[in-house]
Motif scaffolding. Structure first.
Motif, PDB file in Angstrom:
ATOM      1  N   LEU A 185       0.809  -1.211   0.000  1.00 37.80           N
ATOM      2  CA  LEU A 185       0.000   0.000   0.000  1.00 37.80           C
ATOM      3  C   LEU A 185       0.846   1.266   0.000  1.00 37.80           C
ATOM      4  CD1 LEU A 185      -2.837  -1.016   2.468  1.00 37.80           C
ATOM      5  CD2 LEU A 185      -3.092  -0.492   0.045  1.00 37.80           C
ATOM      6  N   MET A 186       2.025   1.181   0.598  1.00 41.01           N
ATOM      7  CA  MET A 186       2.886   2.363   0.637  1.00 41.01           C
ATOM      8  C   MET A 186       3.743   2.492  -0.615  1.00 41.01           C
ATOM      9  SD  MET A 186       4.044   2.658   4.652  1.00 41.01           S
ATOM     10  CE  MET A 186       4.740   1.030   4.766  1.00 41.01           C
ATOM     11  N   PHE A 187       3.596   1.541  -1.537  1.00 42.71           N
ATOM     12  CA  PHE A 187       4.313   1.572  -2.812  1.00 42.71           C
ATOM     13  C   PHE A 187       5.817   1.764  -2.622  1.00 42.71           C
ATOM     14  CE2 PHE A 187       0.362   1.594  -4.910  1.00 42.71           C
ATOM     15  CZ  PHE A 187      -0.458   2.557  -4.331  1.00 42.71           C
ATOM     16  N   VAL A 188       6.387   0.995  -1.683  1.00 43.13           N
ATOM     17  CA  VAL A 188       7.791   1.238  -1.345  1.00 43.13           C
ATOM     18  C   VAL A 188       8.728   1.013  -2.521  1.00 43.13           C
ATOM     19  CG1 VAL A 188       7.519   0.805   1.105  1.00 43.13           C
ATOM     20  CG2 VAL A 188       7.989  -1.102  -0.418  1.00 43.13           C
ATOM     21  N   HIS A 189       8.380   0.107  -3.452  1.00 43.85           N
ATOM     22  CA  HIS A 189       9.287  -0.135  -4.566  1.00 43.85           C
ATOM     23  C   HIS A 189       9.096   0.887  -5.678  1.00 43.85           C
ATOM     24  CE1 HIS A 189      10.805  -3.645  -2.695  1.00 43.85           C
ATOM     25  NE2 HIS A 189       9.689  -4.321  -2.773  1.00 43.85           N
ATOM     26  N   ASP A 190       7.932   1.571  -5.676  1.00 45.51           N
ATOM     27  CA  ASP A 190       7.679   2.586  -6.688  1.00 45.51           C
ATOM     28  C   ASP A 190       8.092   3.978  -6.210  1.00 45.51           C
ATOM     29  OD1 ASP A 190       4.594   0.884  -7.466  1.00 45.51           O
ATOM     30  OD2 ASP A 190       6.563   0.683  -8.412  1.00 45.51           O
ATOM     31  N   ASP A 191       8.212   4.160  -4.932  1.00 49.39           N
ATOM     32  CA  ASP A 191       8.571   5.448  -4.363  1.00 49.39           C
ATOM     33  C   ASP A 191       9.859   5.306  -3.556  1.00 49.39           C
ATOM     34  OD1 ASP A 191       8.829   7.872  -3.128  1.00 49.39           O
ATOM     35  OD2 ASP A 191       6.734   8.022  -2.529  1.00 49.39           O
ATOM     36  N   PRO A 192      10.986   5.621  -4.155  1.00 45.97           N
ATOM     37  CA  PRO A 192      12.279   5.443  -3.470  1.00 45.97           C
ATOM     38  C   PRO A 192      12.368   6.225  -2.164  1.00 45.97           C
ATOM     39  CG  PRO A 192      12.597   5.880  -5.816  1.00 45.97           C
ATOM     40  CD  PRO A 192      11.150   6.127  -5.526  1.00 45.97           C
ATOM     41  N   VAL A 194       9.996   6.819   0.057  1.00 43.88           N
ATOM     42  CA  VAL A 194       9.331   6.101   1.143  1.00 43.88           C
ATOM     43  C   VAL A 194      10.214   4.953   1.621  1.00 43.88           C
ATOM     44  CG1 VAL A 194       7.346   4.676   1.766  1.00 43.88           C
ATOM     45  CG2 VAL A 194       7.020   6.720   0.361  1.00 43.88           C
ATOM     46  N   LEU A 195      10.747   4.203   0.689  1.00 42.72           N
ATOM     47  CA  LEU A 195      11.618   3.084   1.042  1.00 42.72           C
ATOM     48  C   LEU A 195      12.855   3.572   1.782  1.00 42.72           C
ATOM     49  CD1 LEU A 195      12.313   0.111   0.968  1.00 42.72           C
ATOM     50  CD2 LEU A 195      13.262   0.436  -1.319  1.00 42.72           C
ATOM     51  N   GLU A 196      13.415   4.679   1.325  1.00 38.97           N
ATOM     52  CA  GLU A 196      14.614   5.238   1.962  1.00 38.97           C
ATOM     53  C   GLU A 196      14.328   5.642   3.407  1.00 38.97           C
ATOM     54  OE1 GLU A 196      17.500   9.177   1.496  1.00 38.97           O
ATOM     55  OE2 GLU A 196      16.332   8.477  -0.228  1.00 38.97           O
ATOM     56  N   LEU A 197      13.166   6.275   3.632  1.00 40.16           N
ATOM     57  CA  LEU A 197      12.829   6.700   4.988  1.00 40.16           C
ATOM     58  C   LEU A 197      12.559   5.504   5.891  1.00 40.16           C
ATOM     59  CD1 LEU A 197      12.294   8.850   7.061  1.00 40.16           C
ATOM     60  CD2 LEU A 197       9.970   9.107   6.151  1.00 40.16           C
ATOM     61  N   LEU A 198      11.825   4.512   5.391  1.00 39.87           N
ATOM     62  CA  LEU A 198      11.560   3.314   6.189  1.00 39.87           C
ATOM     63  C   LEU A 198      12.866   2.613   6.565  1.00 39.87           C
ATOM     64  CD1 LEU A 198       8.493   1.799   4.298  1.00 39.87           C
ATOM     65  CD2 LEU A 198       8.480   2.796   6.587  1.00 39.87           C
ATOM     66  N   THR A 199      13.783   2.529   5.614  1.00 38.13           N
ATOM     67  CA  THR A 199      15.071   1.880   5.872  1.00 38.13           C
ATOM     68  C   THR A 199      15.866   2.653   6.911  1.00 38.13           C
ATOM     69  OG1 THR A 199      15.107   1.024   3.611  1.00 38.13           O
ATOM     70  CG2 THR A 199      17.192   1.033   4.803  1.00 38.13           C
ATOM     71  N   ALA A 217      15.563   4.553  21.333  1.00 32.63           N
ATOM     72  CA  ALA A 217      14.910   3.402  20.704  1.00 32.63           C
ATOM     73  C   ALA A 217      13.397   3.553  20.751  1.00 32.63           C
ATOM     74  CB  ALA A 217      15.334   2.112  21.409  1.00 32.63           C
ATOM     75  N   ARG A 218      12.878   3.973  21.892  1.00 29.56           N
ATOM     76  CA  ARG A 218      11.429   4.150  22.028  1.00 29.56           C
ATOM     77  C   ARG A 218      10.934   5.259  21.099  1.00 29.56           C
ATOM     78  NH1 ARG A 218       8.940   3.875  27.842  1.00 29.56           N
ATOM     79  NH2 ARG A 218      10.425   5.543  28.322  1.00 29.56           N
ATOM     80  N   ALA A 219      11.703   6.342  20.974  1.00 27.52           N
ATOM     81  CA  ALA A 219      11.292   7.440  20.101  1.00 27.52           C
ATOM     82  C   ALA A 219      11.285   7.016  18.638  1.00 27.52           C
ATOM     83  CB  ALA A 219      12.232   8.634  20.301  1.00 27.52           C
ATOM     84  N   VAL A 220      12.298   6.250  18.230  1.00 28.45           N
ATOM     85  CA  VAL A 220      12.416   5.860  16.828  1.00 28.45           C
ATOM     86  C   VAL A 220      11.307   4.882  16.432  1.00 28.45           C
ATOM     87  CG1 VAL A 220      13.851   4.691  15.120  1.00 28.45           C
ATOM     88  CG2 VAL A 220      14.892   6.287  16.722  1.00 28.45           C
ATOM     89  N   ILE A 221      11.041   3.883  17.265  1.00 28.60           N
ATOM     90  CA  ILE A 221       9.987   2.924  16.910  1.00 28.60           C
ATOM     91  C   ILE A 221       8.628   3.617  16.911  1.00 28.60           C
ATOM     92  CG2 ILE A 221       9.710   2.088  19.282  1.00 28.60           C
ATOM     93  CD1 ILE A 221       9.249   0.035  16.037  1.00 28.60           C
ATOM     94  N   GLY A 222       8.424   4.569  17.821  1.00 24.17           N
ATOM     95  CA  GLY A 222       7.179   5.329  17.821  1.00 24.17           C
ATOM     96  C   GLY A 222       7.015   6.133  16.543  1.00 24.17           C
ATOM     97  N   GLU A 223       8.095   6.773  16.124  1.00 18.30           N
ATOM     98  CA  GLU A 223       8.076   7.545  14.876  1.00 18.30           C
ATOM     99  C   GLU A 223       7.829   6.631  13.669  1.00 18.30           C
ATOM    100  OE1 GLU A 223      11.317   9.907  12.059  1.00 18.30           O
ATOM    101  OE2 GLU A 223      11.733   9.626  14.201  1.00 18.30           O
ATOM    102  N   HIS A 224       8.459   5.460  13.678  1.00 17.78           N
ATOM    103  CA  HIS A 224       8.322   4.517  12.568  1.00 17.78           C
ATOM    104  C   HIS A 224       6.877   4.040  12.424  1.00 17.78           C
ATOM    105  CE1 HIS A 224       8.900   1.093   9.951  1.00 17.78           C
ATOM    106  NE2 HIS A 224       8.518   0.262  10.899  1.00 17.78           N
ATOM    107  N   LEU A 225       6.275   3.599  13.515  1.00 27.03           N
ATOM    108  CA  LEU A 225       4.911   3.076  13.453  1.00 27.03           C
ATOM    109  C   LEU A 225       3.904   4.184  13.153  1.00 27.03           C
ATOM    110  CD1 LEU A 225       5.061   0.509  16.400  1.00 27.03           C
ATOM    111  CD2 LEU A 225       5.138   0.022  13.944  1.00 27.03           C
ATOM    112  N   ALA A 226       4.163   5.399  13.639  1.00 25.95           N
ATOM    113  CA  ALA A 226       3.284   6.532  13.321  1.00 25.95           C
ATOM    114  C   ALA A 226       3.356   6.858  11.824  1.00 25.95           C
ATOM    115  CB  ALA A 226       3.679   7.754  14.148  1.00 25.95           C
ATOM    116  N   VAL A 228       4.097   4.705   9.402  1.00 24.30           N
ATOM    117  CA  VAL A 228       3.381   3.638   8.691  1.00 24.30           C
ATOM    118  C   VAL A 228       1.879   3.911   8.730  1.00 24.30           C
ATOM    119  CG1 VAL A 228       2.804   1.180   8.701  1.00 24.30           C
ATOM    120  CG2 VAL A 228       5.170   1.897   9.069  1.00 24.30           C
ATOM    121  N   HIS A 229       1.376   4.300   9.905  1.00 18.83           N
ATOM    122  CA  HIS A 229      -0.047   4.610  10.045  1.00 18.83           C
ATOM    123  C   HIS A 229      -0.443   5.762   9.110  1.00 18.83           C
ATOM    124  CE1 HIS A 229      -3.827   6.017  11.822  1.00 18.83           C
ATOM    125  NE2 HIS A 229      -3.926   4.840  12.401  1.00 18.83           N
ATOM    126  N   GLU A 230       0.384   6.785   9.064  1.00 17.58           N
ATOM    127  CA  GLU A 230       0.110   7.950   8.205  1.00 17.58           C
ATOM    128  C   GLU A 230       0.050   7.551   6.729  1.00 17.58           C
ATOM    129  OE1 GLU A 230       2.576  11.835   6.586  1.00 17.58           O
ATOM    130  OE2 GLU A 230       3.107  10.998   8.540  1.00 17.58           O
TER     131      GLU A 230
END
Length: 256
Positions: A185-192, A194-199, A217-226, A228-230
């Motif tokens: 859904l996030m089109f990670v392979h079509d949008d470099p 998005v993939l770059e930020l997730l990585t 660690a807590r801040a980063v995982i919170g940011e990551h999951l937020a 993904v939700h966005e």
């Protein structure tokens, strides 16, 4: 409050050892002598603990061969998870419940992992991250999703909380399915970008745990999951807009 029997306490210690040393299903346990020394208990207490775990379907004792971890250990609580699988398959909106559950668990799990991870745990997290990168470079969506889920599972294991580890293992296939769906859904392979930020988010989480920085660690995982939700919310809104446009385009226009 009832006092836990020695055999029950040793059984719990042995179970925690199995979890934290990441023994694979079907693997042979160390000898009784080695285990009793490692746990600091008598061999008699250890044998009673092994018998208890064998009666629960965790271990299997084979005469003349030793004690083995039963197959499919990660699926002990599947009866609790199984009813959720068809719901998620038939109604994609349930992925938000999975994501919310991950936020409840993983934000604190990452915090504990950053404090408790051993060198072995850190190496395992690195290997999962490298595996994810390798599959992303070859644009292997299925294995990228599996490596992504394994990365998060490795962090849970590094928390050394046996209950959290078991919960995450029981949820693994469900998390894997939603991770794969989320990535599509996030089109990670079509949008470099998005993939770059997730990585980068995965990398920063790994580094925070390796550096033993729990708050980071807590801040980063919170940011990551937020994030993904966005992105999922945005993808759903885009899909709904296209669907409305399609319905409008197919409606015949009458001129009176």
């Amino acid at each position: 409050m009832p006092v836990m029997r020695l055999s029950d306490r040793v059984a719990q210690q042995l179970l925690e050892l199995i979890q934290t040393t990441q023994l694979q299903s079907g693997a042979k346990l160390p000898t009784e002598r080695a285990l009793s020394e490692q746990l600091g208990v008598s061999r008699t207490a250890l044998r009673e603990a092994i018998q208890k775990l064998a009666s629960r379907g965790v271990l299997e004792s084979r005469v003349g061969s030793g004690t083995f971890l039963r197959e499919r250990m990660q699926e002990w609580p599947d009866q609790a998870v199984a009813p959720l699988i068809p719901l998620i398959r038939d109604d994609p909106q349930y992925r938000y419940d999975v994501l919310e559950t991950r936020q409840m668990i993983e934000i604190n799990t990452a915090w504990h992992a950053a404090q408790r991870a051993t060198d072995k745990d850190k190496d395992h997290i690195r290997r999962c991250f490298d595996e994810m990168l390798r599959h992303q470079k070859s644009q292997d969506a299925a294995n990228s999703a599996r490596a992504d889920a394994q990365f998060h599972l490795a962090i849970a294991e590094a928390s050394h909380n046996v209950v959290v580890v078991q919960v995450m293992r029981s949820l693994f296939e469900m998390v894997l399915n939603t991770v794969a769906q989320n990535r599509r859904l996030m089109f990670v392979h079509d949008d470099p970008k998005v993939l770059e930020l997730l990585t980068r988010q995965h990398h920063d989480l790994m580094q925070a745990i390796i550096a033993s920085e729990p708050e980071q660690a807590r801040a980063v995982i919170g940011e990551h999951l937020a994030y993904v939700h966005e992105k999922l919310t945005q993808a759903d809104a885009d899909a709904a807009r296209l669907e409305r446009l399609g319905r409008f385009s197919s409606t015949p226009v009458t001129i009176s």
